[in-house]
Design a protein around this motif. Structure first.
Motif, PDB file in Angstrom:
ATOM      1  N   GLY A 182       0.807  -1.410   0.051  1.00 55.02           N
ATOM      2  CA  GLY A 182       0.002  -0.029   0.142  1.00 55.02           C
ATOM      3  C   GLY A 182       0.927   1.419   0.045  1.00 55.02           C
ATOM      4  O   GLY A 182       2.050   1.356   0.222  1.00 55.02           O
ATOM      5  N   ALA A 183       0.213   2.271  -0.436  1.00 54.18           N
ATOM      6  CA  ALA A 183       0.938   3.698  -0.297  1.00 54.18           C
ATOM      7  C   ALA A 183       1.312   4.048   0.969  1.00 54.18           C
ATOM      8  O   ALA A 183       2.500   4.610   1.018  1.00 54.18           O
ATOM      9  N   ARG A 184       0.776   3.846   1.836  1.00 48.92           N
ATOM     10  CA  ARG A 184       1.279   4.237   3.265  1.00 48.92           C
ATOM     11  C   ARG A 184       1.743   2.946   4.180  1.00 48.92           C
ATOM     12  O   ARG A 184       2.832   2.850   4.585  1.00 48.92           O
ATOM     13  N   VAL A 185       0.950   1.834   4.329  1.00 42.64           N
ATOM     14  CA  VAL A 185       1.427   0.612   5.124  1.00 42.64           C
ATOM     15  C   VAL A 185       1.392  -0.496   3.948  1.00 42.64           C
ATOM     16  O   VAL A 185       0.431  -0.780   3.247  1.00 42.64           O
ATOM     17  N   THR A 186       2.151  -1.301   4.083  1.00 37.13           N
ATOM     18  CA  THR A 186       2.348  -2.811   3.548  1.00 37.13           C
ATOM     19  C   THR A 186       1.881  -3.733   4.638  1.00 37.13           C
ATOM     20  O   THR A 186       2.926  -3.977   5.388  1.00 37.13           O
ATOM     21  N   ALA A 187       0.788  -4.406   4.410  1.00 37.08           N
ATOM     22  CA  ALA A 187       0.506  -5.393   5.521  1.00 37.08           C
ATOM     23  C   ALA A 187       0.712  -6.877   5.081  1.00 37.08           C
ATOM     24  O   ALA A 187       0.636  -7.156   3.865  1.00 37.08           O
TER      25      ALA A 187
ATOM     26  N   LEU B 144      -1.637 -11.819  -5.906  1.00 31.89           N
ATOM     27  CA  LEU B 144      -0.123 -11.776  -6.437  1.00 31.89           C
ATOM     28  C   LEU B 144      -0.032 -11.017  -7.715  1.00 31.89           C
ATOM     29  O   LEU B 144       0.399 -11.420  -8.678  1.00 31.89           O
ATOM     30  N   ARG B 145      -0.591  -9.814  -7.739  1.00 30.06           N
ATOM     31  CA  ARG B 145      -0.395  -8.850  -8.955  1.00 30.06           C
ATOM     32  C   ARG B 145       0.809  -7.608  -8.640  1.00 30.06           C
ATOM     33  O   ARG B 145       0.808  -7.455  -7.474  1.00 30.06           O
ATOM     34  N   ARG B 146       1.328  -7.193  -9.759  1.00 24.50           N
ATOM     35  CA  ARG B 146       2.451  -6.398  -9.670  1.00 24.50           C
ATOM     36  C   ARG B 146       1.753  -4.897  -9.239  1.00 24.50           C
ATOM     37  O   ARG B 146       0.668  -4.465  -9.832  1.00 24.50           O
ATOM     38  N   ARG B 147       2.227  -4.168  -8.311  1.00 23.00           N
ATOM     39  CA  ARG B 147       1.819  -2.795  -7.830  1.00 23.00           C
ATOM     40  C   ARG B 147       2.789  -1.710  -8.024  1.00 23.00           C
ATOM     41  O   ARG B 147       4.211  -2.049  -7.527  1.00 23.00           O
ATOM     42  N   VAL B 148       2.653  -0.632  -8.407  1.00 20.82           N
ATOM     43  CA  VAL B 148       3.631   0.258  -8.224  1.00 20.82           C
ATOM     44  C   VAL B 148       3.141   1.291  -6.721  1.00 20.82           C
ATOM     45  O   VAL B 148       1.847   1.850  -6.822  1.00 20.82           O
ATOM     46  N   VAL B 149       4.280   1.533  -6.046  1.00 22.35           N
ATOM     47  CA  VAL B 149       3.888   2.083  -4.788  1.00 22.35           C
ATOM     48  C   VAL B 149       4.888   3.106  -4.362  1.00 22.35           C
ATOM     49  O   VAL B 149       5.968   3.047  -4.714  1.00 22.35           O
TER      50      VAL B 149
END
Length: 533
Positions: free
Chosen positions: A388-393, A484-489
């Motif tokens: 996530g933009a703020r927190v990766t859980a 399981l998808r690619r994300r730009v953070v």
């Protein structure tokens, strides 16, 4: 390595190669660089079609210890050129080197010193698998080489059958010749298995040393994969099973029953687990052929082969395969074949409440798991990574296993991330496990992806129980929608991160990351090139 001392020239190094002009001179130079102990390097060219022979003859012009032999026809394998080398050497001791590998400094001195001091006919040392181009190193069968040891006969250490390599060893030349110990001729894959079995069957006095004596280069991106990496066709598996069968027969025929039994167990623990992890990558035709051939091979095992360590993952895999005429439960089998192993749901029971593999396989009992300590069970944890933009859980869920986990009192999970290329380990959190209504235990923690940085990171967990015991494990990657998808953070540290959670070949959660605009752009460009090839 121990400090080098000048030793009498007494070792021949046989280097074999075929169409490997790019690497073979490096291999030969690494052998020549071993110093005075090497009397000669015998380079056997297996009738190459590129510039391999010319490169060797050019090097021999300035290296008087180098002899080059060119075979008139290509053998199609590694055994014949090595046999040519055995026939040609003139030294008291011989060792083997492949054209795409190298000997580390001091290797020959360490092996020869042990051979002389311990009057050993065979000396074996530590091999290092080096991934290229990353340089990541993995020790091969390092448990055998943690300290020096002398064996009057190999049967004193049955685990020796796990080290099937011929190249990390020094052999007394007369021992090989007098016992007629040779490699299989022609196009025979996994010739090391048979040669090593012949060596062990002869019962030599052996010395084991902890020194690094061989660097095995692993080039997964090479145009022509090595035999051990090229596992995509069914012929590779059939060849591996045949080599294993011959190794067993050789040991048994020599009266080495303990070693023969250990070789069969090794097939289950190593070969079977490795190929099962990759089954879901193959097409249906391959899987059917693999399943049929494996059942035929396992049918040769006798009752005693199944009685020892019945909860070993390889034995359970084999029992499922034998009990099923057609391929089944591949995702679950893949998890069981993982290292560390994971026994994922469903957890079926028969009518009497006895644990079994599945409702339609009630004869395949898992009752031995009821007596193992909880910290030795093949526990399963599901994992989800939510960048996530703020927190990766990171969300984790530990499963019950036939009522064994709750009495042990699982308390917490320690979370580690291991960098696959650089070997770094970062423990990021220790989180409490909370019981859930469905009989599982849940935990959640934040992950500082920017702090980890670029590369591939594997998730490792340590579950701690009430009595203080722990179990190291990997986590099953959940595969629900969007997980399981690619994300730009966005990232304060790097500007931007490209994050790709994914499931490894064994189903474990890992994450690939690129950092900064340049890193992200490079990955995206590479993806576009592959799409439009």
């Amino acid at each position: 390595m121990q400090p080098q001392r000048q030793q009498k020239p007494d070792v021949s190094v046989v280097v074999i190669g075929y169409d490997d002009e790019a690497n073979i001179t490096d291999a030969v130079r690494s052998a020549l660089a071993q110093g005075a102990a090497v009397r000669e390097v015998v380079a056997v060219d297996d009738c190459s079609t590129d510039g391999t022979f010319e490169a060797l003859t050019h090097l021999a012009e300035t290296e008087p210890r180098l002899r080059v032999i060119r075979r008139e026809t290509n053998s199609g394998g590694c055994g014949s050129p090595r046999n040519t080398g055995i026939d040609a050497v003139t030294s008291s001791y011989v060792m083997f080197l492949d054209s795409d590998d190298v000997l580390p400094p001091g290797a020959v001195d360490a092996l020869l010193r042990a051979a002389r001091e311990e009057r050993a006919e065979v000396v074996s040392g530590l091999c290092v698998r080096r991934e290229l181009p990353s340089g990541r190193e993995v020790l091969w069968q390092d448990s055998l080489y943690r300290e020096s040891a002398v064996l009057e006969r190999p049967a004193q250490l049955p685990a020796l059958v796990h080290d099937t390599l011929c190249v990390n060893k020094l052999y007394r030349t007369d021992f090989l010749r007098e016992r007629s110990i040779r490699f299989p001729e022609g196009r025979f894959r996994y010739e090391d298995f048979v040669f090593t079995a012949r060596v062990l069957a002869a019962g030599p006095r052996m010395a084991l040393i902890p020194d690094r004596v061989y660097v095995w280069h692993v080039r997964r991106s090479a145009e022509q994969l090595s035999i051990s990496l090229d596992r995509g066709d069914i012929g590779n598996w059939q060849a591996r099973a045949e080599a294993s069968r011959q190794a067993y027969d050789i040991l048994l025929s020599a009266g080495q029953k303990e070693l023969a039994r250990a070789a069969r167990a090794k097939f289950l623990d190593h070969e079977l687990r490795m190929y099962v992890r990759e089954l879901d990558l193959r097409d249906a035709e391959y899987r059917r052929a693999w399943w049929t051939h494996t059942r035929e091979y396992l049918g040769e095992y006798d009752a005693a082969d199944w009685t020892v360590n019945q909860t070993a993952p390889g034995r359970l895999l084999a029992r499922v395969i034998l009990a099923s005429p057609e391929p089944r439960d591949l995702p679950r089998l893949k998890e069981l074949a993982a290292r560390p192993t994971r026994l994922c749901p469903p957890y079926a029971r028969d009518r009497d409440g006895t644990p079994v593999w599945a409702d339609d396989l009630p004869q395949l009992t898992l009752e031995p798991f009821l007596t193992r300590p909880a910290h030795q069970l093949p526990l399963a944890v599901d994992a989800e990574l939510h960048p996530g933009a703020r927190v990766t859980a990171l969300r984790l869920r530990l499963h019950e296993l036939y009522g064994r986990v709750a009495p042990a009192g699982p308390r917490e999970l320690a979370v580690e991330w291991r960098h696959r290329e650089r070997g770094l380990t970062r423990r990021t959190a220790t989180v409490a496990l909370t019981p859930s209504a469905d009989g599982t235990w849940a935990a959640e923690t934040a992950v500082d992806l920017a702090g980890l940085g670029a590369g591939t990171w594997d998730l490792r967990l340590h579950v701690r129980f009430a009595d203080g015991t722990t179990r190291e494990m990997t986590a099953h990657a959940r595969t629900g929608p969007g997980l399981l998808r690619r994300r730009v953070v966005p990232s304060l540290l790097h500007g931007v991160l490209l994050v790709q959670p994914y499931a490894t070949h064994s189903g474990a959660l890992a994450v690939r990351m690129a950092t900064g605009p340049r890193g992200v752009t490079s990955v995206l460009r590479g993806r576009l090139r592959r799409l439009f090839r």
